[in-house]
Design a protein around this motif. Sequence first.
Motif, short mmCIF file in Angstrom:
data_model
loop_
_atom_site.label_atom_id
_atom_site.label_comp_id
_atom_site.label_asym_id
_atom_site.label_seq_id
_atom_site.Cartn_x
_atom_site.Cartn_y
_atom_site.Cartn_z
N HIS A 3 45.45 42.80 49.63
CA HIS A 3 45.31 40.99 48.50
C HIS A 3 43.98 39.91 49.44
O HIS A 3 43.53 40.72 50.50
CB HIS A 3 46.43 40.79 48.59
CG HIS A 3 47.58 40.82 48.06
ND1 HIS A 3 47.74 41.04 46.51
CD2 HIS A 3 48.42 41.59 48.48
CE1 HIS A 3 48.51 41.25 45.99
NE2 HIS A 3 49.43 41.81 47.28
N THR A 27 42.98 43.28 44.82
CA THR A 27 42.83 41.99 44.67
C THR A 27 41.74 41.29 44.24
O THR A 27 41.63 40.92 45.64
CB THR A 27 44.53 40.99 44.26
OG1 THR A 27 44.08 40.79 45.86
CG2 THR A 27 45.78 41.67 43.78
N TYR A 76 43.67 39.18 39.83
CA TYR A 76 44.58 38.06 40.58
C TYR A 76 45.18 37.28 39.20
O TYR A 76 46.51 36.31 39.26
CB TYR A 76 45.06 37.47 41.81
CG TYR A 76 43.86 36.73 42.53
CD1 TYR A 76 44.03 35.65 42.41
CD2 TYR A 76 42.74 37.12 42.61
CE1 TYR A 76 43.56 34.53 42.36
CE2 TYR A 76 41.71 36.17 42.80
CZ TYR A 76 42.07 34.78 43.11
OH TYR A 76 41.61 33.79 43.34
N PHE A 94 49.13 41.78 39.53
CA PHE A 94 49.34 42.91 40.12
C PHE A 94 50.57 44.18 40.30
O PHE A 94 50.08 45.43 40.61
CB PHE A 94 48.64 42.85 41.72
CG PHE A 94 49.53 42.04 42.57
CD1 PHE A 94 50.68 42.38 43.41
CD2 PHE A 94 49.42 40.61 42.56
CE1 PHE A 94 52.02 42.19 43.85
CE2 PHE A 94 50.45 39.78 43.62
CZ PHE A 94 52.14 40.63 43.95
#
Length: 328
Positions: free
Chosen positions: A146, A170, A190, A195
């Motif tokens: 992330h 992301t 995102y 996701f």
Amino acid sequence: MRAVTIPEPGGPEALVWAEVPDPEPGPGEVLVSVRASAVNRADLLQRQGHYPPPPGASAYPGLECSGVVAEVGPEVTGWAVGQEVCALLAGGGYAERVVVPAGQLLPVPAGVDPVDAAALPEVACTVWSNVVQVAGLAEGETLLVHGGGSGIGTFAIQLGAALGATVVATARSAKHDRLRELGAAHLVDYREQDFVEEVRRVTGGRGADVILDIMGAAYLGRNVSALATGGRLVVIGMQGGRRGELDLGALLAKRASVTATALRSRPVSEKAAIVAGVRGEVWPLVEAGRIRPVVDRRVPMADAAQAHRLVEASDHLGKVLLTVDPVG
């Protein structure tokens, strides 16, 4: 010397470039003349008054730096005045000089610009300790990162790819092309995509073996949903909040684990062990060109406020560096 001080917590304007006393190395410590530091999210929190340095650490922000050894304290071996180094810090990188425990020093990797080396220590130690030492990422597994465009994210993408994992990240779509170049096999915007669905799609429904998360509460439930059986979620940030609801039934069904870690507050001995692992296992990948520092731009350290504004806007990719002409 001069350093970036925080007389009162507040916005970027709270950062003041000022004259401060020179630090002196004690036993087991080295004094580094700083060439550059890097802006981390923790620095923004410290400026706002939410993340004070641990006891005994410098009051100035800055969790990493590059520079030159200016003085070696008692009981230090293996380092000499004049060596080019970079370092993991508990604080103090936003200054012309900083004292560093010798175990937290690293040589500047061969082939890396000595200024750009300031972009490496904190991300390398964070990613290595969490993705490899804690989560045990293995070749052939899937890693979900992330915040792929951040300093942590750009390093995690490169390390995961170098270890033979399939990396999903992301990030805003504007950053996708650059992240593919770094080794991300799949990118998720995102803001427009789920996701969890994307991870399941690209893994044939299996999910991610390891997830490196900076969001915390906001992503907790969806991260568990995105895990594969036996998956490992490692939370290293709370940009999406501190408190979330965890479905233990979902976790049990997947025989999965959730771990939360912090680096700054660890004892010096633990940091030294992490740094040693990075030097032995990650630095060869950097020197081979398989991992490189990703620097968005350099900003003079006296203009640290502007650098903080850039990072807060999240329009950068990789690290924003603060540069200073070293003294002495």
